[in-house]
Design an enzyme around this catalytic site. Structure first.
Site, PDB file in Angstrom:
ATOM      1  CG  HIS A   1      -8.652  -2.842  -2.268  1.00 47.53           C
ATOM      2  ND1 HIS A   1      -9.563  -2.115  -3.013  1.00 47.53           N
ATOM      3  CD2 HIS A   1      -8.452  -2.134  -1.139  1.00 47.53           C
ATOM      4  CE1 HIS A   1      -9.882  -1.007  -2.377  1.00 47.53           C
ATOM      5  NE2 HIS A   1      -9.231  -0.993  -1.221  1.00 47.53           N
TER       6      HIS A   1
ATOM      7  CG  ASP B   1      -2.025   0.999   1.135  1.00 50.49           C
ATOM      8  OD1 ASP B   1      -3.190   0.578   1.021  1.00 50.49           O
ATOM      9  OD2 ASP B   1      -1.751   2.216   1.183  1.00 50.49           O
ATOM     10  CB  ILE B   2       0.808   4.250  -2.158  1.00 54.96           C
ATOM     11  CG1 ILE B   2       1.896   5.164  -2.678  1.00 54.96           C
ATOM     12  CG2 ILE B   2      -0.481   5.014  -1.893  1.00 54.96           C
ATOM     13  CD1 ILE B   2       1.626   5.711  -4.077  1.00 54.96           C
TER      14      ILE B   2
ATOM     15  CG  ASN C   1     -12.176  -0.257   4.010  1.00 52.13           C
ATOM     16  OD1 ASN C   1     -12.566  -0.652   5.101  1.00 52.13           O
ATOM     17  ND2 ASN C   1     -11.007   0.346   3.842  1.00 52.13           N
TER      18      ASN C   1
ATOM     19  N   GLY D   1     -15.298   3.539   3.839  1.00 56.37           N
ATOM     20  CA  GLY D   1     -13.929   3.996   3.617  1.00 56.37           C
ATOM     21  C   GLY D   1     -13.311   3.511   2.324  1.00 56.37           C
TER      22      GLY D   1
HETATM   23  P1  DGP Z   1      -9.585   1.692   0.367  1.00 55.27           P
HETATM   24  O1  DGP Z   1      -9.650   2.991   1.108  1.00 55.27           O
HETATM   25  O2  DGP Z   1     -10.076   0.512   1.193  1.00 55.27           O
HETATM   26  O3  DGP Z   1     -10.248   1.771  -0.981  1.00 55.27           O
HETATM   27  O4  DGP Z   1      -8.045   1.431   0.122  1.00 55.27           O
HETATM   28  C1  DGP Z   1      -7.344   1.927  -0.965  1.00 55.27           C
HETATM   29  C2  DGP Z   1      -5.896   1.826  -0.614  1.00 55.27           C
HETATM   30  O5  DGP Z   1      -5.171   1.962  -1.821  1.00 55.27           O
HETATM   31  C3  DGP Z   1      -5.395   2.910   0.314  1.00 55.27           C
HETATM   32  O6  DGP Z   1      -4.929   2.304   1.521  1.00 55.27           O
HETATM   33  C4  DGP Z   1      -4.244   3.564  -0.425  1.00 55.27           C
HETATM   34  C5  DGP Z   1      -3.968   2.610  -1.553  1.00 55.27           C
HETATM   35  N1  DGP Z   1      -3.555   3.228  -2.800  1.00 55.27           N
HETATM   36  C6  DGP Z   1      -4.213   4.212  -3.445  1.00 55.27           C
HETATM   37  N2  DGP Z   1      -3.569   4.522  -4.586  1.00 55.27           N
HETATM   38  C7  DGP Z   1      -2.480   3.691  -4.648  1.00 55.27           C
HETATM   39  C8  DGP Z   1      -1.433   3.539  -5.607  1.00 55.27           C
HETATM   40  O7  DGP Z   1      -1.347   4.203  -6.642  1.00 55.27           O
HETATM   41  N3  DGP Z   1      -0.504   2.595  -5.329  1.00 55.27           N
HETATM   42  C9  DGP Z   1      -0.563   1.824  -4.189  1.00 55.27           C
HETATM   43  N4  DGP Z   1       0.422   0.928  -4.018  1.00 55.27           N
HETATM   44  N5  DGP Z   1      -1.542   1.941  -3.286  1.00 55.27           N
HETATM   45  C10 DGP Z   1      -2.492   2.871  -3.519  1.00 55.27           C
END
Ligand code: DGP
Length: 113
Positions: A99, A30-31, A86, A92
């Site tokens: 995912h 996660d970023i 989520n 959220g």
């Molecule tokens: P949610 O809020 O449950 O939809 O989680 C989305 C997650 O995705 C959040 O924790 C941040 C992550 N995320 C968003 N954009 C990117 C990206 O471009 N790369 C990565 N590795 N993670 C991302």
């Protein structure tokens, strides 16, 4: 190119730190990590959320959990970890490609916020 961020990551069109990849599932870090280990596990098939699941996706959802278990072992999360999906904006969800969050490496609290 797909408009979906996670479809782009699954296709290798957007950079990500890939942890595991197979034909049907991709896992990447996660970023914005919320724990020492924070990995997202996604189907390569574009599914918006759990609310959009079809009966034909049952096996794939099982695969996501099995991959989560394998990665938790690789990441030495034997003391415990949390899996979160989520579903919908009020819960959220911010990226509308299903995912599983795998979070570990610290104590978790309950109830979640
Ligand atoms: P949610 O809020 O449950 O939809 O989680 C989305 C997650 O995705 C959040 O924790 C941040 C992550 N995320 C968003 N954009 C990117 C990206 O471009 N790369 C990565 N590795 N993670 C991302």
């Amino acid at each position: 190119m797909s408009a979906c961020l996670f479809c782009q990551i699954a296709a290798g069109e957007r950079p990500a730190t890939i942890v595991q990849r197979s034909a049907d599932v991709v896992a990447f870090r996660d970023i914005h990590p919320q724990a020492p280990t924070h990995i997202l596990i996604i189907p390569t098939k574009h599914i918006v959320s759990v609310a959009e699941l079809a009966v034909e996706d049952e096996k794939l959802m099982g695969r996501l959990l099995t991959v989560a278990k394998e990665i938790a072992q690789q990441e030495n999360l034997g003391q415990g970890y949390r899996l979160v999906i989520n579903t919908g904006s009020q819960a959220g969800q911010s990226v509308f490609h299903l995912h599983v969050h795998l979070l570990g490496g610290r104590a978790m609290h309950w109830p979640p916020g």
